[in-house]
Design a protein around this motif. Structure first.
Motif, PDB file in Angstrom:
ATOM      1  N   PRO A   1       0.847  -1.201  -0.096  1.00  0.00           N
ATOM      2  CA  PRO A   1       0.114  -0.133  -0.076  1.00  0.00           C
ATOM      3  C   PRO A   1       1.044   1.254  -0.132  1.00  0.00           C
ATOM      4  CG  PRO A   1       0.114  -0.986   1.979  1.00  0.00           C
ATOM      5  CD  PRO A   1       0.847  -1.742   1.463  1.00  0.00           C
ATOM      6  N   LEU A   2       0.148   2.341  -0.378  1.00  0.00           N
ATOM      7  CA  LEU A   2       0.888   3.750  -0.494  1.00  0.00           C
ATOM      8  C   LEU A   2       0.958   3.968   1.150  1.00  0.00           C
ATOM      9  CD1 LEU A   2      -1.148   5.466  -2.849  1.00  0.00           C
ATOM     10  CD2 LEU A   2       1.320   5.237  -3.107  1.00  0.00           C
ATOM     11  N   THR A   3       2.108   4.788   1.583  1.00  0.00           N
ATOM     12  CA  THR A   3       2.283   4.928   2.737  1.00  0.00           C
ATOM     13  C   THR A   3       2.751   6.618   2.998  1.00  0.00           C
ATOM     14  OG1 THR A   3       4.613   4.204   2.876  1.00  0.00           O
ATOM     15  CG2 THR A   3       2.853   2.662   3.621  1.00  0.00           C
ATOM     16  N   MET A   4       2.671   6.969   4.280  1.00  0.00           N
ATOM     17  CA  MET A   4       3.187   8.282   4.439  1.00  0.00           C
ATOM     18  C   MET A   4       4.814   8.393   4.122  1.00  0.00           C
ATOM     19  SD  MET A   4       0.869  10.421   5.101  1.00  0.00           S
ATOM     20  CE  MET A   4       1.508  11.694   6.309  1.00  0.00           C
ATOM     21  N   TYR A   5       5.404   7.181   4.553  1.00  0.00           N
ATOM     22  CA  TYR A   5       6.951   7.074   4.486  1.00  0.00           C
ATOM     23  C   TYR A   5       7.268   7.287   2.889  1.00  0.00           C
ATOM     24  CZ  TYR A   5      11.437   5.199   4.463  1.00  0.00           C
ATOM     25  OH  TYR A   5      13.011   5.116   4.041  1.00  0.00           O
ATOM     26  N   LYS A   6       6.682   6.337   2.058  1.00  0.00           N
ATOM     27  CA  LYS A   6       7.070   6.253   0.751  1.00  0.00           C
ATOM     28  C   LYS A   6       6.732   7.695   0.106  1.00  0.00           C
ATOM     29  CE  LYS A   6       5.429   1.654  -0.480  1.00  0.00           C
ATOM     30  NZ  LYS A   6       4.506   1.172  -1.358  1.00  0.00           N
ATOM     31  N   LEU A   7       5.777   8.547   0.390  1.00  0.00           N
ATOM     32  CA  LEU A   7       5.538   9.664  -0.038  1.00  0.00           C
ATOM     33  C   LEU A   7       6.560  10.818   0.190  1.00  0.00           C
ATOM     34  CD1 LEU A   7       1.599  10.259   0.353  1.00  0.00           C
ATOM     35  CD2 LEU A   7       3.240   9.043  -1.468  1.00  0.00           C
TER      36      LEU A   7
ATOM     37  N   ILE B   1      15.332   7.679   9.587  1.00  0.00           N
ATOM     38  CA  ILE B   1      13.838   7.302   9.757  1.00  0.00           C
ATOM     39  C   ILE B   1      13.430   5.829   8.990  1.00  0.00           C
ATOM     40  CG2 ILE B   1      11.378   8.415   9.282  1.00  0.00           C
ATOM     41  CD1 ILE B   1      13.368  10.195  10.909  1.00  0.00           C
ATOM     42  N   ARG B   2      12.679   5.218   9.828  1.00  0.00           N
ATOM     43  CA  ARG B   2      12.169   4.151   9.344  1.00  0.00           C
ATOM     44  C   ARG B   2      10.685   4.045   8.851  1.00  0.00           C
ATOM     45  NH1 ARG B   2      16.836   3.029   9.361  1.00  0.00           N
ATOM     46  NH2 ARG B   2      16.184   3.145   7.581  1.00  0.00           N
ATOM     47  N   PRO B   3      10.111   3.370   7.985  1.00  0.00           N
ATOM     48  CA  PRO B   3       8.721   3.461   7.667  1.00  0.00           C
ATOM     49  C   PRO B   3       7.658   3.374   9.089  1.00  0.00           C
ATOM     50  CG  PRO B   3       9.973   1.938   6.198  1.00  0.00           C
ATOM     51  CD  PRO B   3      10.907   2.372   7.237  1.00  0.00           C
ATOM     52  N   GLY B   4       8.148   2.691   9.851  1.00  0.00           N
ATOM     53  CA  GLY B   4       7.362   2.394  11.196  1.00  0.00           C
ATOM     54  C   GLY B   4       7.109   3.979  11.753  1.00  0.00           C
ATOM     55  N   ASP B   5       8.212   4.867  11.642  1.00  0.00           N
ATOM     56  CA  ASP B   5       8.076   6.173  12.203  1.00  0.00           C
ATOM     57  C   ASP B   5       6.982   6.792  11.862  1.00  0.00           C
ATOM     58  OD1 ASP B   5      10.432   5.401  13.868  1.00  0.00           O
ATOM     59  OD2 ASP B   5      11.789   6.195  12.114  1.00  0.00           O
ATOM     60  N   LEU B   6       6.384   6.650  10.838  1.00  0.00           N
ATOM     61  CA  LEU B   6       5.421   7.452  10.186  1.00  0.00           C
ATOM     62  C   LEU B   6       4.189   6.737  10.084  1.00  0.00           C
ATOM     63  CD1 LEU B   6       7.769   9.134   7.271  1.00  0.00           C
ATOM     64  CD2 LEU B   6       6.356  10.470   9.074  1.00  0.00           C
ATOM     65  N   GLU B   7       3.986   5.564  10.500  1.00  0.00           N
ATOM     66  CA  GLU B   7       2.959   5.036  10.665  1.00  0.00           C
ATOM     67  C   GLU B   7       1.842   5.593  11.507  1.00  0.00           C
ATOM     68  OE1 GLU B   7       3.939   0.592  11.073  1.00  0.00           O
ATOM     69  OE2 GLU B   7       1.878   0.664  11.958  1.00  0.00           O
ATOM     70  N   GLY B   8       0.418   5.911  10.865  1.00  0.00           N
ATOM     71  CA  GLY B   8      -0.569   6.574  11.466  1.00  0.00           C
ATOM     72  C   GLY B   8      -0.245   7.957  11.275  1.00  0.00           C
ATOM     73  N   SER B   9       0.755   8.578  10.868  1.00  0.00           N
ATOM     74  CA  SER B   9       0.878  10.196  10.670  1.00  0.00           C
ATOM     75  C   SER B   9      -0.171  10.744  10.029  1.00  0.00           C
ATOM     76  CB  SER B   9       2.157  10.345  10.462  1.00  0.00           C
ATOM     77  OG  SER B   9       2.813  10.017   9.032  1.00  0.00           O
ATOM     78  N   GLU B  10      -0.850  10.014   8.912  1.00  0.00           N
ATOM     79  CA  GLU B  10      -1.703  10.743   8.201  1.00  0.00           C
ATOM     80  C   GLU B  10      -2.915  11.392   9.030  1.00  0.00           C
ATOM     81  OE1 GLU B  10      -0.692   7.644   8.119  1.00  0.00           O
ATOM     82  OE2 GLU B  10      -1.983   6.188   6.927  1.00  0.00           O
TER      83      GLU B  10
END
Lengths: 169, 169
Positions: free
Chosen positions: A2-8, A103-112
């Motif tokens: 899925p698209l994630t805040m990290y990827k963006l 920064i790891r992808p998990g750090d931005l989890e839920g940040s949307e």
């Protein structure tokens, strides 16, 4: 996937700084070939009240690291805008990228869904993390990378769209 | 609400064109006040071999509608780059936005995994839909909006960052 805040955010920022590094390489080669003082490019701007090349790079740095700071609880490094040379601009880019690489992808989890409030001189704007990233951070980040490119192009540095998008792609 | 390919594209494009429309308003007001022919702004560019204002707007239009064309099976309108005035540039923007407004979130469902191949003069690049949008379309779209801004700013039009980001935000 899925698209994630990290990827963006993080990979886009790192690609942008890679493009910027390549632009600085070509700017230095151009100045050296033309016998132009590097300071002329460092201080070049498109309008008297616009930020010069150095300022565009400093703002790209801040836009990216502050986005991470606002979207997470991670403490961001402070860089005081004291760069005085191309070498110091490269150092600023390197320090920014070094931070982004922690920064790891998990750090931005839920940040949307995180609430982000920006205090401007005349107004206060509250965004969801997602709107902040899509409507503020990305347009601003690309603004500064593009304007750095436009300044160098205006000064005659032989760069082309591939130097912008190639570094990003 | 999860992040989607739709959210990253259509609303961002429409905001960008709204910002562009505002920039054209201020450019026209400036030209009228200064007694400057509008053609001088229409044809303004930052380097002799860079696209002028009109070209930046045409490329922003193509970048956005072609992205939808490549990410879906929807047929995109063709706009032949024949604009000769500010009024025609506004029409180009309006036609592009009208097309974008026909796109529904569901049209882009699953497009993150769609294979997108771009044929450049010297090379052929294949992306996933997601990488195409994040690494090519968005940087390019903001490049053209920012360069339109930079051209007008360079010509003295009294615009500021809020005219760029405000329209986007």
């Amino acid at each position: 996937m899925p698209l994630t805040m990290y990827k963006l955010s993080v990979p886009a920022f790192i690609r942008g700084f890679s493009a910027l590094g390549g632009l600085l390489d070509k700017a230095e080669a151009f100045a050296s070939e033309k016998g132009m003082p590097l300071a002329e490019l460092f201080e070049a701007r498109l309008a008297p009240d616009m930020l010069p090349l150095a300022g565009q790079i400093q703002r790209a740095s801040d836009t990216s690291k502050n986005a991470i700071g606002r979207l997470t609880t991670i403490e961001t490094p402070r860089f005081p805008d004291e760069e005085r040379s191309f070498a110091e601009l490269r150092e600023r880019i390197a320090k920014t990228v070094a931070f982004l690489e922690t920064i790891r992808p998990g750090d931005l989890e839920g940040s949307e869904n995180r609430e982000v409030t920006l205090n401007f001189t005349k107004l206060k704007v509250t965004f969801t993390g997602e709107d902040y990233l899509l409507q503020f951070v990305l347009p601003n980040f690309y603004f500064h990378i593009t304007t750095a490119y436009d300044i160098l192009r205006h000064k005659g540095v032989p760069i082309g769209k591939a130097d912008y998008i190639g570094g990003l792609g």
